[in-house]
Design a protein around this motif. Structure first.
Motif, mmCIF file in Angstrom:
data_model
loop_
_atom_site.group_PDB
_atom_site.id
_atom_site.type_symbol
_atom_site.label_atom_id
_atom_site.label_comp_id
_atom_site.label_asym_id
_atom_site.label_seq_id
_atom_site.Cartn_x
_atom_site.Cartn_y
_atom_site.Cartn_z
ATOM 1 N N SER A 29 -16.533 34.019 -4.573
ATOM 2 C CA SER A 29 -17.649 34.674 -3.898
ATOM 3 C C SER A 29 -18.061 33.898 -2.651
ATOM 4 N N ASN A 30 -18.113 32.580 -2.765
ATOM 5 C CA ASN A 30 -18.473 31.736 -1.624
ATOM 6 C C ASN A 30 -17.424 31.851 -0.515
ATOM 7 N N ARG A 31 -16.146 31.824 -0.891
ATOM 8 C CA ARG A 31 -15.080 31.977 0.111
ATOM 9 C C ARG A 31 -15.202 33.325 0.814
ATOM 10 N N ASP A 32 -15.439 34.384 0.040
ATOM 11 C CA ASP A 32 -15.562 35.715 0.633
ATOM 12 C C ASP A 32 -16.729 35.792 1.610
ATOM 13 N N LYS A 33 -17.824 35.112 1.270
ATOM 14 C CA LYS A 33 -18.991 35.082 2.162
ATOM 15 C C LYS A 33 -18.639 34.396 3.475
ATOM 16 N N TRP A 34 -17.936 33.266 3.383
ATOM 17 C CA TRP A 34 -17.581 32.519 4.593
ATOM 18 C C TRP A 34 -16.559 33.278 5.435
ATOM 19 N N THR A 35 -15.560 33.866 4.789
ATOM 20 C CA THR A 35 -14.499 34.534 5.558
ATOM 21 C C THR A 35 -14.944 35.871 6.125
ATOM 22 N N SER A 36 -16.067 36.398 5.663
ATOM 23 C CA SER A 36 -16.584 37.633 6.254
ATOM 24 C C SER A 36 -17.536 37.347 7.419
ATOM 25 N N ASN A 37 -17.853 36.082 7.628
ATOM 26 C CA ASN A 37 -18.706 35.693 8.740
ATOM 27 C C ASN A 37 -17.923 35.870 10.046
ATOM 28 N N PRO A 38 -18.544 36.440 11.088
ATOM 29 C CA PRO A 38 -17.844 36.625 12.369
ATOM 30 C C PRO A 38 -17.278 35.327 12.964
ATOM 31 N N LEU A 39 -17.881 34.192 12.665
ATOM 32 C CA LEU A 39 -17.363 32.919 13.183
ATOM 33 C C LEU A 39 -15.967 32.622 12.634
ATOM 34 N N TRP A 40 -15.699 33.055 11.406
ATOM 35 C CA TRP A 40 -14.396 32.837 10.776
ATOM 36 C C TRP A 40 -13.284 33.473 11.606
ATOM 37 N N SER A 41 -13.510 34.680 12.064
ATOM 38 C CA SER A 41 -12.456 35.407 12.790
ATOM 39 C C SER A 41 -12.158 34.801 14.158
ATOM 40 N N ASN A 42 -12.996 33.883 14.617
ATOM 41 C CA ASN A 42 -12.753 33.213 15.898
ATOM 42 C C ASN A 42 -11.862 31.982 15.780
ATOM 43 N N LEU A 43 -11.569 31.553 14.560
ATOM 44 C CA LEU A 43 -10.735 30.359 14.377
ATOM 45 C C LEU A 43 -9.281 30.651 14.745
ATOM 46 N N THR A 44 -8.646 29.710 15.399
ATOM 47 C CA THR A 44 -7.251 29.868 15.834
ATOM 48 C C THR A 44 -6.327 30.193 14.664
ATOM 49 N N ALA A 45 -6.459 29.472 13.552
ATOM 50 C CA ALA A 45 -5.590 29.707 12.395
ATOM 51 C C ALA A 45 -5.755 31.132 11.868
ATOM 52 N N VAL A 46 -6.969 31.629 11.862
ATOM 53 C CA VAL A 46 -7.221 32.997 11.391
ATOM 54 C C VAL A 46 -6.605 34.001 12.359
ATOM 55 N N LYS A 47 -6.832 33.806 13.647
ATOM 56 C CA LYS A 47 -6.273 34.711 14.662
ATOM 57 C C LYS A 47 -4.755 34.769 14.586
ATOM 58 N N ASN A 48 -4.113 33.639 14.259
ATOM 59 C CA ASN A 48 -2.648 33.556 14.234
ATOM 60 C C ASN A 48 -2.060 33.751 12.834
ATOM 61 N N ASN A 49 -2.896 34.208 11.898
ATOM 62 C CA ASN A 49 -2.450 34.456 10.524
ATOM 63 C C ASN A 49 -1.805 33.212 9.910
ATOM 64 N N GLN A 50 -2.481 32.090 10.086
ATOM 65 C CA GLN A 50 -1.985 30.807 9.585
ATOM 66 C C GLN A 50 -2.952 30.203 8.566
ATOM 67 N N VAL A 51 -3.487 31.057 7.684
ATOM 68 C CA VAL A 51 -4.344 30.607 6.591
ATOM 69 C C VAL A 51 -3.555 30.806 5.310
ATOM 70 N N TYR A 52 -3.334 29.719 4.574
ATOM 71 C CA TYR A 52 -2.472 29.759 3.406
ATOM 72 C C TYR A 52 -3.243 29.406 2.134
ATOM 73 N N PRO A 53 -3.218 30.279 1.132
ATOM 74 C CA PRO A 53 -3.830 29.912 -0.144
ATOM 75 C C PRO A 53 -2.924 28.926 -0.873
#
Length: 82
Positions: A29-53
């Protein structure tokens, strides 16, 4: 450890390893809250699909050669290395 979503820009990186323990609903739930924040989508890794579980047991709690080998196996998989 980041205490507030306002600190998301401090996570700026080329890639992010997500160590969220999927067995604990509060963590998810905490991860979902953070990743839905608009600031998350501005991160380079997120923009380049470089987030790995990754498995939090090996990456955060594990130790020793078996955990290290598991981590390396995951990194090889992320980068397509055999």
């Amino acid at each position: 450890m980041l205490q507030s979503e306002e600190a998301i820009p401090q996570m700026e990186a080329d890639l992010i390893f997500d160590q969220t323990n999927l067995n604990e609903a509060e963590n998810v739930s905490n991860r979902d809250k953070w990743t839905s924040n608009p600031l998350w989508s501005n991160l380079t890794a997120v923009k380049n699909n470089q987030v790995y579980p990754v498995n939090s047991v090996y990456w955060n709690s594990g130790g020793g050669p078996q955990a290290a080998m598991h981590m390396l196996d995951e990194v090889y998989e992320f980068y397509g290395v055999e």
